[in-house]
Design a protein around this motif. Structure first.
Motif, PDB file in Angstrom:
ATOM      1  N   TYR A  35      40.821  48.080  34.166  1.00  0.00           N
ATOM      2  CA  TYR A  35      41.699  47.528  33.328  1.00  0.00           C
ATOM      3  C   TYR A  35      41.059  47.306  31.896  1.00  0.00           C
ATOM      4  CZ  TYR A  35      44.928  45.331  36.618  1.00  0.00           C
ATOM      5  OH  TYR A  35      45.808  45.148  37.951  1.00  0.00           O
ATOM      6  N   GLN A  37      41.191  45.074  28.059  1.00  0.00           N
ATOM      7  CA  GLN A  37      41.889  43.984  27.599  1.00  0.00           C
ATOM      8  C   GLN A  37      41.483  44.034  26.171  1.00  0.00           C
ATOM      9  OE1 GLN A  37      40.560  40.078  29.098  1.00  0.00           O
ATOM     10  NE2 GLN A  37      42.619  39.269  28.296  1.00  0.00           N
ATOM     11  N   GLY A  40      43.327  38.983  22.153  1.00  0.00           N
ATOM     12  CA  GLY A  40      44.427  38.406  22.185  1.00  0.00           C
ATOM     13  C   GLY A  40      45.588  38.728  23.139  1.00  0.00           C
ATOM     14  N   LYS A  41      45.176  39.958  24.117  1.00  0.00           N
ATOM     15  CA  LYS A  41      46.334  40.468  24.905  1.00  0.00           C
ATOM     16  C   LYS A  41      45.892  40.172  26.386  1.00  0.00           C
ATOM     17  CE  LYS A  41      48.571  42.696  21.535  1.00  0.00           C
ATOM     18  NZ  LYS A  41      49.583  42.521  21.085  1.00  0.00           N
ATOM     19  N   GLY A  42      46.778  40.417  27.297  1.00  0.00           N
ATOM     20  CA  GLY A  42      46.372  40.424  28.572  1.00  0.00           C
ATOM     21  C   GLY A  42      45.907  41.798  29.046  1.00  0.00           C
ATOM     22  N   PRO A  43      45.182  41.771  30.146  1.00  0.00           N
ATOM     23  CA  PRO A  43      44.649  43.092  30.584  1.00  0.00           C
ATOM     24  C   PRO A  43      45.949  43.961  30.877  1.00  0.00           C
ATOM     25  CG  PRO A  43      43.916  41.150  31.883  1.00  0.00           C
ATOM     26  CD  PRO A  43      44.874  40.746  31.125  1.00  0.00           C
ATOM     27  N   GLN A  45      46.310  47.848  33.095  1.00  0.00           N
ATOM     28  CA  GLN A  45      45.723  48.818  33.994  1.00  0.00           C
ATOM     29  C   GLN A  45      45.657  50.148  33.540  1.00  0.00           C
ATOM     30  OE1 GLN A  45      47.054  49.271  38.498  1.00  0.00           O
ATOM     31  NE2 GLN A  45      47.540  51.272  37.626  1.00  0.00           N
ATOM     32  N   PHE A  88      37.392  45.808  32.590  1.00  0.00           N
ATOM     33  CA  PHE A  88      37.147  45.352  33.754  1.00  0.00           C
ATOM     34  C   PHE A  88      37.375  46.072  34.836  1.00  0.00           C
ATOM     35  CE2 PHE A  88      37.216  40.653  32.461  1.00  0.00           C
ATOM     36  CZ  PHE A  88      38.141  40.823  31.364  1.00  0.00           C
ATOM     37  N   PHE A  99      38.127  40.315  40.177  1.00  0.00           N
ATOM     38  CA  PHE A  99      37.908  40.994  38.959  1.00  0.00           C
ATOM     39  C   PHE A  99      36.280  40.632  38.623  1.00  0.00           C
ATOM     40  CE2 PHE A  99      41.786  42.240  36.829  1.00  0.00           C
ATOM     41  CZ  PHE A  99      43.028  41.753  37.482  1.00  0.00           C
ATOM     42  N   GLY A 100      35.852  41.775  37.893  1.00  0.00           N
ATOM     43  CA  GLY A 100      34.288  41.561  37.456  1.00  0.00           C
ATOM     44  C   GLY A 100      34.421  40.922  35.956  1.00  0.00           C
ATOM     45  N   ASP A 101      33.397  40.474  35.430  1.00  0.00           N
ATOM     46  CA  ASP A 101      33.464  39.834  34.226  1.00  0.00           C
ATOM     47  C   ASP A 101      33.671  40.668  32.836  1.00  0.00           C
ATOM     48  OD1 ASP A 101      30.792  37.113  34.982  1.00  0.00           O
ATOM     49  OD2 ASP A 101      33.104  37.435  35.244  1.00  0.00           O
TER      50      ASP A 101
ATOM     51  N   GLY B  42      35.699  37.162  33.711  1.00  0.00           N
ATOM     52  CA  GLY B  42      36.817  37.624  34.462  1.00  0.00           C
ATOM     53  C   GLY B  42      38.067  36.587  34.978  1.00  0.00           C
ATOM     54  N   LEU B  90      46.464  33.365  32.214  1.00  0.00           N
ATOM     55  CA  LEU B  90      47.373  34.657  32.020  1.00  0.00           C
ATOM     56  C   LEU B  90      48.402  34.616  33.322  1.00  0.00           C
ATOM     57  CD1 LEU B  90      44.258  36.826  31.515  1.00  0.00           C
ATOM     58  CD2 LEU B  90      46.056  36.739  30.006  1.00  0.00           C
ATOM     59  N   GLY B 106      51.068  39.083  30.973  1.00  0.00           N
ATOM     60  CA  GLY B 106      51.374  38.601  29.545  1.00  0.00           C
ATOM     61  C   GLY B 106      50.204  38.330  28.809  1.00  0.00           C
TER      62      GLY B 106
END
Lengths: 109, 114
Positions: A35, A37, A40-43, A45, A88, A99-101, B42, B90, B106
């Motif tokens: 993913y 990111q 200011g946005k979501g991840p 794919q 990610f 998810f990883g960091d 994450g 999220l 989102g």
């Protein structure tokens, strides 16, 4: 302990260069996703690679999966400033995603 | 294409306060998710729902409630806000809940607790 983790906290390259982000994981998986990111946005794919696949491409992106070493990589060629983001890896196991960091990639002009 | 809308974008609350975050999707997806993302970290799953009125706990459900009022909406309640849970929340949705389902996210709600 984390079930998926990227191997670098941050990377920096110049526009046009190639870069690789690495990920290692600790459980048996059915699939692995990469993913991206942006601030200011979501991840979103980028690539999903199944456990029986070794490589997957999507334009300038190439993901590899090595189930024997439980690792994956995401390579980006001809990087652009807009590739600046956190990347990610996320592993799928038992219908759950872990998810990883993330690795912060900065692409400089 | 579709879109996921999260409201509010920024949420400021007092310690101990009950706070509600809302999420709407127009993908007509079955499964919806709530994640918490701490700074530099994450995503961790709080709750997910595979259909209307269904609720499944994730790894971080303690201190939260959720409600899937209808297929298109999924709300998350922080039952008693704490300063150590300042984070971005999220919401995501996917067509199914299986191992290969792509999740669409989102933009997040940023929670600050005073």
């Amino acid at each position: 302990s984390q079930l998926a983790e990227e191997n670098s906290w941050a990377l920096s390259v110049h526009e046009g260069e190639s870069v690789t982000v690495n990920c290692s994981y600790k459980t048996s998986i059915t699939a692995l996703q990469w993913y991206r990111q942006k601030s200011g946005k979501g991840p979103a794919q980028l690539i999903l690679i199944r456990s029986n696949e070794r490589e997957k491409r999507n334009g300038r992106l190439r993901a590899t999966l090595d189930t024997s070493s439980q690792s994956s990589s995401l390579s980006i060629t001809a990087t652009r400033c807009e590739d600046t983001a956190v990347y990610f890896c996320a592993t799928h196991s038992n219908n759950r995603i872990f998810f990883g960091d993330g690795t912060q990639l900065v692409v400089k002009p | 294409g579709g879109i996921i809308t999260q409201t509010p974008k920024f949420l400021i609350g007092q310690e101990g306060q009950k706070l509600t975050l809302k999420c709407q999707q127009n993908f007509n997806h079955d499964t919806m998710y709530w994640y918490r993302q701490d700074s530099g970290k994450g995503l961790r799953l709080i709750y997910y729902s595979i259909t209307e009125n269904d609720l499944q706990k994730g790894d971080l459900s303690e201190g939260y409630d959720a409600s899937r009022e209808k297929k298109s909406s999924f709300s998350l309640t922080v039952t008693s806000a704490q300063k150590n849970e300042m984070a971005v929340f999220l919401c995501a949705s996917s067509l199914g809940g299986g191992n290969y389902a792509e999740q669409f996210f989102g933009p997040g709600t940023r929670l600050t607790v005073l």
